[in-house]
Design a protein around this motif. Structure first.
Motif, mmCIF file in Angstrom:
data_model
loop_
_atom_site.group_PDB
_atom_site.id
_atom_site.type_symbol
_atom_site.label_atom_id
_atom_site.label_comp_id
_atom_site.label_asym_id
_atom_site.label_seq_id
_atom_site.Cartn_x
_atom_site.Cartn_y
_atom_site.Cartn_z
ATOM 1 N N TYR A 196 0.868 -1.184 0.000
ATOM 2 C CA TYR A 196 0.000 0.000 0.000
ATOM 3 C C TYR A 196 0.899 1.227 0.000
ATOM 4 C CZ TYR A 196 -3.408 3.487 1.506
ATOM 5 O OH TYR A 196 -4.199 4.601 1.588
ATOM 6 N N SER A 197 0.628 2.188 -0.901
ATOM 7 C CA SER A 197 1.467 3.385 -1.021
ATOM 8 C C SER A 197 0.606 4.619 -1.209
ATOM 9 C CB SER A 197 2.442 3.261 -2.206
ATOM 10 O OG SER A 197 3.384 2.249 -1.993
ATOM 11 N N GLU A 198 1.151 5.733 -0.756
ATOM 12 C CA GLU A 198 0.533 7.040 -0.968
ATOM 13 C C GLU A 198 1.626 8.059 -1.243
ATOM 14 O OE1 GLU A 198 -1.868 8.331 2.247
ATOM 15 O OE2 GLU A 198 -3.374 6.738 2.044
ATOM 16 N N ILE A 199 1.307 9.061 -2.072
ATOM 17 C CA ILE A 199 2.216 10.182 -2.315
ATOM 18 C C ILE A 199 1.775 11.335 -1.429
ATOM 19 C CG2 ILE A 199 3.130 11.776 -4.037
ATOM 20 C CD1 ILE A 199 2.505 9.713 -6.158
ATOM 21 N N LEU A 200 2.655 11.750 -0.511
ATOM 22 C CA LEU A 200 2.325 12.787 0.458
ATOM 23 C C LEU A 200 3.347 13.914 0.383
ATOM 24 C CD1 LEU A 200 1.385 10.395 3.398
ATOM 25 C CD2 LEU A 200 -0.171 11.592 1.850
ATOM 26 N N PRO A 201 3.002 15.111 0.904
ATOM 27 C CA PRO A 201 3.873 16.280 0.717
ATOM 28 C C PRO A 201 5.092 16.327 1.626
ATOM 29 C CG PRO A 201 1.899 16.900 1.912
ATOM 30 C CD PRO A 201 1.699 15.485 1.481
ATOM 31 N N ASP A 202 5.122 15.521 2.718
ATOM 32 C CA ASP A 202 6.273 15.595 3.627
ATOM 33 C C ASP A 202 6.414 14.268 4.348
ATOM 34 O OD1 ASP A 202 4.664 15.623 6.146
ATOM 35 O OD2 ASP A 202 3.973 17.549 5.346
ATOM 36 N N GLU A 203 7.397 14.210 5.258
ATOM 37 C CA GLU A 203 7.650 13.001 6.036
ATOM 38 C C GLU A 203 7.646 13.296 7.533
ATOM 39 O OE1 GLU A 203 11.488 11.432 5.018
ATOM 40 O OE2 GLU A 203 12.382 13.430 4.801
ATOM 41 N N ARG A 204 6.771 14.207 7.951
ATOM 42 C CA ARG A 204 6.666 14.539 9.364
ATOM 43 C C ARG A 204 5.876 13.462 10.108
ATOM 44 N NH1 ARG A 204 5.815 19.825 6.975
ATOM 45 N NH2 ARG A 204 7.600 21.184 7.421
ATOM 46 N N GLN A 205 5.943 13.536 11.436
ATOM 47 C CA GLN A 205 5.355 12.479 12.240
ATOM 48 C C GLN A 205 3.834 12.378 12.060
ATOM 49 O OE1 GLN A 205 5.943 13.168 16.413
ATOM 50 N NE2 GLN A 205 5.486 15.359 16.282
ATOM 51 N N PHE A 211 -0.805 8.278 7.497
ATOM 52 C CA PHE A 211 -0.604 7.265 6.461
ATOM 53 C C PHE A 211 -0.779 5.869 7.032
ATOM 54 C CE2 PHE A 211 2.451 4.100 4.952
ATOM 55 C CZ PHE A 211 1.934 3.865 3.689
ATOM 56 N N TRP A 212 -0.167 5.617 8.196
ATOM 57 C CA TRP A 212 -0.265 4.271 8.745
ATOM 58 C C TRP A 212 -1.712 3.910 9.086
ATOM 59 C CZ3 TRP A 212 1.066 -0.325 8.708
ATOM 60 C CH2 TRP A 212 0.558 -1.223 9.648
ATOM 61 N N GLN A 213 -2.486 4.862 9.563
ATOM 62 C CA GLN A 213 -3.878 4.565 9.883
ATOM 63 C C GLN A 213 -4.648 4.134 8.634
ATOM 64 O OE1 GLN A 213 -4.980 8.256 11.756
ATOM 65 N NE2 GLN A 213 -4.401 7.552 13.825
ATOM 66 N N ARG A 214 -4.366 4.789 7.507
ATOM 67 C CA ARG A 214 -5.017 4.377 6.254
ATOM 68 C C ARG A 214 -4.475 3.045 5.760
ATOM 69 N NH1 ARG A 214 -4.478 10.046 5.634
ATOM 70 N NH2 ARG A 214 -2.498 9.813 4.515
ATOM 71 N N PHE A 219 -5.012 -3.058 5.080
ATOM 72 C CA PHE A 219 -4.707 -4.448 5.412
ATOM 73 C C PHE A 219 -5.891 -5.118 6.108
ATOM 74 C CE2 PHE A 219 -0.231 -2.801 5.325
ATOM 75 C CZ PHE A 219 0.178 -3.569 4.240
ATOM 76 N N ALA A 220 -6.593 -4.372 6.953
ATOM 77 C CA ALA A 220 -7.765 -4.937 7.622
ATOM 78 C C ALA A 220 -8.846 -5.307 6.610
ATOM 79 C CB ALA A 220 -8.313 -3.949 8.649
ATOM 80 N N ALA A 221 -8.975 -4.508 5.538
ATOM 81 C CA ALA A 221 -9.957 -4.818 4.503
ATOM 82 C C ALA A 221 -9.631 -6.121 3.780
ATOM 83 C CB ALA A 221 -10.037 -3.667 3.499
ATOM 84 N N HIS A 222 -8.370 -6.535 3.827
ATOM 85 C CA HIS A 222 -7.952 -7.807 3.223
ATOM 86 C C HIS A 222 -7.811 -8.902 4.279
ATOM 87 C CE1 HIS A 222 -6.851 -5.036 -0.059
ATOM 88 N NE2 HIS A 222 -6.959 -6.086 -0.840
ATOM 89 N N ASN A 223 -8.458 -8.704 5.430
ATOM 90 C CA ASN A 223 -8.468 -9.688 6.520
ATOM 91 C C ASN A 223 -7.060 -9.989 7.041
ATOM 92 O OD1 ASN A 223 -11.322 -10.084 6.382
ATOM 93 N ND2 ASN A 223 -11.011 -11.391 4.582
ATOM 94 N N VAL A 319 -2.344 -13.971 -0.027
ATOM 95 C CA VAL A 319 -3.311 -13.506 0.979
ATOM 96 C C VAL A 319 -4.536 -14.407 0.962
ATOM 97 C CG1 VAL A 319 -4.806 -11.600 1.661
ATOM 98 C CG2 VAL A 319 -2.495 -11.137 0.846
ATOM 99 N N ASN A 320 -5.045 -14.724 -0.228
ATOM 100 C CA ASN A 320 -6.234 -15.580 -0.342
ATOM 101 C C ASN A 320 -5.930 -16.995 0.140
ATOM 102 O OD1 ASN A 320 -7.662 -13.441 -1.393
ATOM 103 N ND2 ASN A 320 -7.238 -13.971 -3.513
ATOM 104 N N ASN A 321 -4.742 -17.501 -0.179
ATOM 105 C CA ASN A 321 -4.390 -18.843 0.259
ATOM 106 C C ASN A 321 -4.319 -18.923 1.772
ATOM 107 O OD1 ASN A 321 -4.260 -19.667 -2.372
ATOM 108 N ND2 ASN A 321 -2.037 -19.593 -2.516
ATOM 109 N N ALA A 322 -3.781 -17.866 2.390
ATOM 110 C CA ALA A 322 -3.698 -17.857 3.853
ATOM 111 C C ALA A 322 -5.079 -17.825 4.500
ATOM 112 C CB ALA A 322 -2.886 -16.664 4.321
ATOM 113 N N ALA A 323 -6.031 -17.253 3.779
ATOM 114 C CA ALA A 323 -7.408 -17.193 4.303
ATOM 115 C C ALA A 323 -8.236 -18.413 3.907
ATOM 116 C CB ALA A 323 -8.104 -15.926 3.801
ATOM 117 N N GLY A 324 -7.596 -19.377 3.201
ATOM 118 C CA GLY A 324 -8.303 -20.581 2.800
ATOM 119 C C GLY A 324 -9.068 -20.440 1.508
ATOM 120 N N GLN A 325 -8.805 -19.359 0.748
ATOM 121 C CA GLN A 325 -9.496 -19.138 -0.523
ATOM 122 C C GLN A 325 -8.464 -19.308 -1.632
ATOM 123 O OE1 GLN A 325 -11.056 -15.227 -0.266
ATOM 124 N NE2 GLN A 325 -12.354 -15.672 1.502
#
Length: 327
Positions: A196-205, A211-214, A219-223, A319-325
């Motif tokens: 997962y990647s995003e282009i953002l204007p800086d690298e501040r905390q 970014f990490w919250q998104r 990742f949660a959406a992919h179980n 990811v699907n194999n790990a979930a049994g799909q």
């Protein structure tokens, strides 16, 4: 292992033993099966000593090798290989050994490929992979220069590009806004390589936290339940707020040793792929055009691009194999 012209396989040896045990002479059975009497006696003797296990193929390697190179000489060869990155043709004259003998020693110790060694230290690179998705997620930032409107040298002629560069320098001196940089924040799952990647204007905390919250939601959406996050020692990742954000979600924050990017290699390799297959794939006429192309790259990377570390399958399949799909 039996060669393709072998008279006896494991099944044939068992048949030989059965015929001998039925009371027939070993010489007669050997003649029927097209082998010599000593060979027939050898397999019967092994069966009587070890049972069916004695009929299996054995390694042809001798139990002892009296003329093998001494441990001291092997250590000297390995030291020259790791410290000076020399090959057999150069190590041989130094230690007064044939190049063929020197070649076998790095192979024996796993040093025959320079790609397997860490170039600065000469240590054998330890490759690892977590057992399940989410057990470890690598996070990193890649800094890229912005593209001026109309493109750079790869799009316009050199004279026009130089004029734009001169104009940019004049803007910098007059304290006007300049082209600047974009910061690509990326998160890569260690097991599946889902990214997962995003282009953002800086690298501040605060930017890194948002970014990490998104990324966590992605990742949660992919179980994928994230257990640990591994980052480098950038100032935004060393901040207490970033660690507290992870801890609040039940995630352990790990940082690599200083100046050891090999530990964070999954996302470092993803950054290289990002540059080759997106940022520098073709000339872009504007920064917005390059930004819009990122979504297509990520979809291709996660769903269609084969990965050598995944047996030629894309990350989403693991990811699907790990979930049994199974796809």
């Amino acid at each position: 292992m039996s060669h393709r012209n072998a008279r006896l396989t494991v099944h044939g040896r068992r048949l030989l033993v059965e015929r001998v045990l039925s009371g027939r002479p070993v010489a007669h059975v050997a003649a029927e099966m097209g082998i010599s009497r000593p060979t027939a006696h050898k397999w019967v003797r092994r069966w009587r000593a070890e049972g069916d296990a004695g009929l299996a193929d054995r390694s042809s390697r001798p139990l002892t090798t009296p003329h093998r190179t001494t441990a001291t000489t092997e250590a000297a060869v390995c030291r020259l290989r790791t410290e000076r990155k020399l090959g057999p043709a150069r190590i041989g004259p130094i230690l007064n050994l044939p190049a063929s003998t020197v070649h076998r020693i790095p192979v024996r110790h796993g040093l025959n490929r320079l790609a397997w060694l860490d170039r600065p230290t000469g240590e054998v690179v330890r490759r690892y992979e977590r057992a399940r998705p989410g057990e470890l997620v690598h996070v990193d930032i890649k800094k890229l220069g912005n593209i001026p409107d109309g493109g750079g040298q790869k799009v316009m002629d050199r004279r026009t590009a130089m004029d734009n560069k001169i104009a940019t320098t004049a803007q910098r001196k007059s304290c006007k806004p300049v082209i600047g940089y974009s910061y690509i924040h990326s998160a890569v799952d260690d097991h599946s390589r889902l990214a997962y990647s995003e282009i953002l204007p800086d690298e501040r905390q605060h930017t890194a936290i948002a970014f990490w919250q998104r990324a966590h939601a992605f990742f949660a959406a992919h179980n994928i339940a994230v257990a640990r996050v591994l980052t480098d020692n950038g100032s935004c990742y060393k901040s207490k707020l970033f660690t507290q954000c992870l801890t609040a979600a039940g995630i352990v924050h790990k940082r690599i040793r200083p100046y050891r990017p090999q530990t964070n290699a999954k996302v470092e390799r993803f950054n290289r792929t990002l540059l080759d297959e997106w940022a520098y794939l073709r000339p872009y006429t504007s920064n917005n055009e390059r930004t819009e192309a990122l979504a297509d790259f990520l979809h291709t990377y996660n769903h269609h691009r084969c990965h050598t570390a995944l047996g030629g399958h894309p990350p989403i399949s693991r990811v699907n194999n790990a979930a049994g799909q199974y796809t």
